[in-house]
Design an enzyme around this catalytic site. Structure first.
Site, PDB file in Angstrom:
ATOM      1  N   ILE A 295       1.095  -1.380  -0.123  1.00  0.00           N
ATOM      2  CA  ILE A 295      -0.335  -0.371  -0.122  1.00  0.00           C
ATOM      3  C   ILE A 295       0.722   0.834  -0.061  1.00  0.00           C
ATOM      4  O   ILE A 295       2.209   1.537   0.759  1.00  0.00           O
ATOM      5  CB  ILE A 295      -0.920   0.452   1.204  1.00  0.00           C
ATOM      6  CG1 ILE A 295      -1.929   1.125   1.384  1.00  0.00           C
ATOM      7  CG2 ILE A 295      -0.250  -0.205   2.420  1.00  0.00           C
ATOM      8  CD1 ILE A 295      -3.435   1.210   2.048  1.00  0.00           C
TER       9      ILE A 295
ATOM     10  N   ASN B 128      -2.337   4.132  -3.088  1.00  0.00           N
ATOM     11  CA  ASN B 128      -3.721   4.705  -2.225  1.00  0.00           C
ATOM     12  C   ASN B 128      -3.367   6.191  -2.591  1.00  0.00           C
ATOM     13  O   ASN B 128      -3.708   7.585  -1.983  1.00  0.00           O
ATOM     14  CB  ASN B 128      -3.525   4.317  -1.059  1.00  0.00           C
ATOM     15  CG  ASN B 128      -4.486   5.269   0.275  1.00  0.00           C
ATOM     16  OD1 ASN B 128      -5.444   6.108   0.068  1.00  0.00           O
ATOM     17  ND2 ASN B 128      -3.105   5.833   1.001  1.00  0.00           N
TER      18      ASN B 128
ATOM     19  N   TYR C 129      -6.079  18.049  -9.996  1.00  0.00           N
ATOM     20  CA  TYR C 129      -6.333  16.315  -9.275  1.00  0.00           C
ATOM     21  C   TYR C 129      -7.682  15.507  -9.987  1.00  0.00           C
ATOM     22  O   TYR C 129      -8.086  14.804 -10.287  1.00  0.00           O
ATOM     23  CB  TYR C 129      -6.953  17.177  -8.003  1.00  0.00           C
ATOM     24  CG  TYR C 129      -7.768  16.257  -6.919  1.00  0.00           C
ATOM     25  CD1 TYR C 129      -6.532  15.137  -6.801  1.00  0.00           C
ATOM     26  CD2 TYR C 129      -8.902  16.050  -6.599  1.00  0.00           C
ATOM     27  CE1 TYR C 129      -6.645  14.561  -5.736  1.00  0.00           C
ATOM     28  CE2 TYR C 129      -8.989  14.994  -5.736  1.00  0.00           C
ATOM     29  CZ  TYR C 129      -8.335  14.099  -5.003  1.00  0.00           C
ATOM     30  OH  TYR C 129      -8.313  12.864  -4.224  1.00  0.00           O
TER      31      TYR C 129
ATOM     32  N   LYS D 280      -7.649  11.927 -11.409  1.00  0.00           N
ATOM     33  CA  LYS D 280      -8.586  10.632 -11.051  1.00  0.00           C
ATOM     34  C   LYS D 280      -8.995  10.807 -12.103  1.00  0.00           C
ATOM     35  O   LYS D 280      -9.657   8.685 -12.404  1.00  0.00           O
ATOM     36  CB  LYS D 280      -9.256  11.649  -9.571  1.00  0.00           C
ATOM     37  CG  LYS D 280      -8.301  11.787  -8.903  1.00  0.00           C
ATOM     38  CD  LYS D 280      -7.734  10.817  -7.802  1.00  0.00           C
ATOM     39  CE  LYS D 280      -7.262  10.521  -6.528  1.00  0.00           C
ATOM     40  NZ  LYS D 280      -6.654   9.524  -6.473  1.00  0.00           N
TER      41      LYS D 280
ATOM     42  N   THR E 200      -9.103  13.416   6.489  1.00  0.00           N
ATOM     43  CA  THR E 200      -7.361  13.292   6.698  1.00  0.00           C
ATOM     44  C   THR E 200      -6.975  14.547   6.280  1.00  0.00           C
ATOM     45  O   THR E 200      -7.786  15.732   6.188  1.00  0.00           O
ATOM     46  CB  THR E 200      -7.487  12.313   4.812  1.00  0.00           C
ATOM     47  OG1 THR E 200      -7.376  12.779   3.652  1.00  0.00           O
ATOM     48  CG2 THR E 200      -8.142  11.335   4.918  1.00  0.00           C
TER      49      THR E 200
END
Length: 237
Positions: free
Chosen positions: A8, A75, A138, A142, A175
């Site tokens: 990860i 991730n 961003y 994605k 986060t």
């Protein structure tokens, strides 16, 4: 003794850190990939790697340890500058694309070449399927992750490869990235009030909940045949 092995990225904090801890609790051997580490565990190994450094990525190799199941969770991600595109620093945009997409594809290819079979979970975002003002790099990165994942899923099926890939939008998670987003001005990020409302009304998922949902997905893959998924569709309780 063979065991399930998880790789990860982005284990320094947030979703990556929560996943590393949760999967260790489930008996996985975990290899955490990132720039810093806070985990000490007999079944954990930290692999230092800066995903913005292409030369470092080219030298990176996955462990050749024997396992029963191999999983890669891509991730790691960065939001980059939050501002209208014409005010953006292009070098910052390039770094966002590098970390969020280019590094992900390089690690994915090396993973496929290194293990006999496996599962790849790419952490995407709802911003990969809709425009968000101030997030041009961003959103683009994605969206690229999503279409890359769908293309690779088609290739796995066509060439009868023993791999499964999903691109997973985790929802709104509490986060460091969310903290950065809330600090943006209204001019930089016109929708900032919506994110402040989500935070103030306690609608953000804890990273630990996201880790549990990813584990549930991994253990119920047949229930989720689509390549593009949202963790909001998974109810744990």
């Amino acid at each position: 003794m063979n065991r399930d092995i998880l790789f990860i990225t982005g284990v320094s904090s947030g979703i990556g850190l929560a996943c590393a801890r949760f999967f260790l609790d489930q008996g996985y051997k975990v290899y955490g990939i990132g720039r810093s580490n806070s985990i000490t565990h007999e079944n954990y190994q930290f692999l230092l790697l800066d995903l913005s450094d292409n030369e470092a990525i080219s030298r990176f190799r996955f462990s050749d340890e024997d396992g029963e199941k191999y999983v890669l969770i891509n991730n790691a991600g960065v939001i980059g500058e939050i501002c209208p595109f014409w005010e953006a620093d292009l070098s910052n945009m390039q770094q966002v694309i590098q970390v969020n997409f280019v590094a992900l594809t390089e690690l994915t290819q090396r993973f496929i070449q290194s293990v006999p079979s496996g599962i790849i979970l790419n952490i995407s975002s709802g911003a990969g399927q809709r425009p968000v003002k101030g997030w041009s790099a961003y959103c683009a990165s994605k969206a690229a992750v999503n279409l890359f994942s769908e293309t690779l899923a088609d290739e796995f099926e066509h060439y009868n490869q023993p791999f499964t890939i999903k691109s997973v939008a985790p929802g709104v998670v509490d986060t460091n990235m969310q903290t950065t987003i809330r600090k943006a001005t209204k001019n930089e990020f016109p929708d900032r009030a919506d994110f402040h409302h989500l935070y103030e009304s306690q609608q953000l998922d804890a990273p630990e909940v996201t880790a549990q949902k990813l584990y549930y997905l991994l253990t119920h893959l047949d229930t989720y045949p689509a390549t593009l998924l949202s963790l909001r569709s998974i109810e744990l309780y």
